[in-house]
Design an enzyme around this catalytic site. Structure first.
Site, PDB file in Angstrom:
ATOM      1  N   GLY A 110       0.782  -1.239   0.000  1.00  0.00           N
ATOM      2  CA  GLY A 110       0.000   0.000   0.000  1.00  0.00           C
ATOM      3  C   GLY A 110       0.809   1.283   0.000  1.00  0.00           C
ATOM      4  O   GLY A 110       0.243   2.374   0.062  1.00  0.00           O
ATOM      5  N   GLN A 111       2.149   1.192  -0.063  1.00  0.00           N
ATOM      6  CA  GLN A 111       2.952   2.418  -0.082  1.00  0.00           C
ATOM      7  C   GLN A 111       2.560   3.262  -1.285  1.00  0.00           C
ATOM      8  O   GLN A 111       2.238   2.723  -2.337  1.00  0.00           O
ATOM      9  CB  GLN A 111       4.445   2.082  -0.182  1.00  0.00           C
ATOM     10  N   LYS A 112       2.643   4.569  -1.118  1.00  0.00           N
ATOM     11  CA  LYS A 112       2.244   5.503  -2.169  1.00  0.00           C
ATOM     12  C   LYS A 112       2.855   5.145  -3.522  1.00  0.00           C
ATOM     13  O   LYS A 112       2.180   5.120  -4.546  1.00  0.00           O
ATOM     14  CB  LYS A 112       2.678   6.911  -1.768  1.00  0.00           C
ATOM     15  N   HIS A 121       8.398   8.429   5.362  1.00  0.00           N
ATOM     16  CA  HIS A 121       8.030   9.070   4.099  1.00  0.00           C
ATOM     17  C   HIS A 121       8.492  10.528   4.091  1.00  0.00           C
ATOM     18  O   HIS A 121       8.359  11.214   5.097  1.00  0.00           O
ATOM     19  CB  HIS A 121       6.504   9.076   3.910  1.00  0.00           C
TER      20      HIS A 121
END
Lengths: 185, 334
Positions: free
Chosen positions: A69-71, B242
């Site tokens: 599900g990582q971007k 991130h």
């Protein structure tokens, strides 16, 4: 009994279903799949790519596609849409900040024509974490009531950590798919 | 007899095939030689320019702000060079890949040496920030009672997780011993220091600048989004990073940490201490060092060569053990 009729019978017996698991990163997709399959969930790295698990569930064979599900890799989800019978959307109920992201990605997914016939199970995961939103609250935030009337959907609260709610969710999913696909038996 | 003729036929066919090969070969060899040589010339061009920049550094030594900028530029050029190597790694002979990577790491080393020489390293310490406040204000054992200023934007959830939000230049302390804590959020901090003693189930970090974050074991996962010039010391089952820039991570993780859209991030092993941390770590299943702190997956760099976005923090630059047991008020020093 002829050979052909035996083969036919076997084929009808191994009722296969293709399940696609998606959701934002950190929602617990891989943990859910491993937990259902009775595997160790204590060391799970974020999924780079995808995992496939074949599980015998009641009298059905589930092919579960658990996609990272990582971007960066969300754009690859569409490669897995074809022939999906059941769609499992996993939500991290404790991640209040990214609920808008979650809603956006789900809305995009439901626009997809290739998934229009798929049964939708929404798992409001991480219910074991104090402060997590309840399934009712998640349903409200994701505005599920506004969904297309033709869609079969259900939201279930669960915890991949304790296992609670997982069977309830998958029971419903499998029954719903079975009633659509194998109605004739 | 039949066998013999069959064999001969095969042999002839093979000879014929072989004789044809040299004709098709040169064109291939030429094109790959061409791309190799064009790569090598581009590479040496960039290298010369970096060498020149490095050489210039001495003349800027009297002008620290510009010098810093200058070093940043060089560092950028080196990482561009590294990217160039990676992009061409499929085409290049392995010897050239090796020598190019060696050149890149030599350049990095000389940059580091010259940086150390011209910019004295700032020693790590627990010195107080200028915005010193009454200890009662800074020590906050019950974070839930914090006033929670609303953040503009479209927030869909009706409520917020407990946490530290919107602070500048403060020391923020939370202690969770024996109390059940779910998720905890740390967001929108500038020049702050966060100390979390005890363990939490899930930790969310969002938009931190120039801050230091020290946390006890997290039994679920840690999610970090947008951090710049920060130091994190954390232990967890899963860690996702991130959009982080120029930050150091001292980690103990049961699975592989991942980075996405990040650069200039460096990794080292966990180094936190407070009274009773061993017990907390054991309780969280994090008492053993897994060595995973350096098994970083970069989702933006799915290649065999090392990602230019992260590196192992050199031992000489690591901080020692950080003890946060006696630092509740932030006025003691190690």
């Amino acid at each position: 009994m002829g050979l052909l009729s035996i083969i036919r019978k076997i084929k009808r017996k191994e009722k296969e279903m293709r399940i696609l698991m998606v959701g934002l990163d950190n929602s617990g997709k891989t943990t859910i799949v491993l937990k259902i399959n009775g595997e160790d969930t204590s060391v799970i790295s974020p999924t780079l790519g995808f995992n496939i698990k074949t599980i015998t569930y009641q009298k059905y064979t589930l092919n579960i596609w658990d996609v990272g599900g990582q971007k960066t890799i969300r754009s690859y989800w569409r490669n897995y849409f074809e022939q999906t019978d059941g769609l499992v959307w996993v939500v991290d109920s404790s991640d209040l900040r990214r609920l808008d992201d979650c809603k956006l990605e789900l809305d995009n997914l439901l626009k997809e024509e290739r998934l229009s016939g798929a049964t939708l199970l929404i798992l409001a995961n991480k219910q074991d974490i104090k402060g997590a939103l309840t399934p009712e609250e998640i349903a409200k935030v994701l505005n599920l009531e506004a969904m297309d009337k033709s869609r079969h959907w259900q939201i279930v609260g669960c915890s991949a950590y304790t296992g609670e709610g997982l069977l309830e969710g998958f029971d419903w999913l499998v029954q719903d798919i079975a009633s659509r696909i194998y109605m004739l038996d | 007899m039949e066998d013999e003729t069959e064999k001969q036929k095969k042999h002839l066919a093979m000879v014929e095939r072989l004789s044809k090969r040299p004709q098709s070969r040169p064109t291939n060899a030429e094109s790959s030689a061409e791309s190799t040589s064009s790569f090598l010339s581009r590479f040496s061009e960039l290298k010369t320019s970096i060498d020149f920049q490095l050489h210039q550094s001495q003349s800027l030594s009297s002008d620290p702000p510009n010098l810093k900028l200058h070093f940043q530029n060089i560092s950028q050029s080196i990482s561009d060079l590294e990217k160039l190597v990676a992009q061409n790694s499929y085409l290049l002979p392995s010897y050239d890949v090796r020598t190019s990577l060696k050149t890149v790491s030599d350049l990095k080393l000389s940059l580091q040496n010259i940086t150390n020489q011209l910019i004295p390293k700032t020693k790590f310490s627990f010195k107080n920030k200028p915005t010193k406040k009454d200890p009662k204000d800074t020590a906050i054992p019950q974070p839930k009672q914090l006033p929670q200023p609303s953040i503009p934007g479209t927030r869909l959830a009706a409520r917020e997780s407990p946490g530290f939000r919107n602070k500048v230049g403060e020391v923020l302390v939370a202690e969770f011993r024996g109390s059940e804590v779910g998720e905890f959020a740390v967001s929108d901090l500038d020049s702050c220091e966060v100390r979390i003693i005890g363990s939490v189930r899930a930790l969310f970090v969002h938009r931190l600048k120039n801050s230091r974050v020290y946390v006890g074991p997290v039994t679920g996962s840690v999610l970090i989004e947008e951090a710049e010039d920060c130091v994190f010391v954390m232990a967890s089952h899963q860690i996702r990073i991130h959009s982080a820039r120029k930050s150091d991570f001292y980690l103990r993780v049961r699975s592989k940490p991942i980075i996405e859209d990040s650069n200039g991030v460096r990794f080292a092993p966990y180094c936190l201490s407070y009274r009773g941390i061993e017990e907390d770590l054991r309780g969280a299943g994090l008492d053993a060092e897994s060595g995973n702190w350096e098994n970083v997956d970069d989702f933006r760099w799915l290649r065999a060569v090392q990602s230019p976005n992260w590196s192992v923090l050199p031992e000489s630059e690591r901080v020692g053990i950080i003890d946060i047991s006696n630092l509740k008020n932030g006025d003691e020093e190690i």
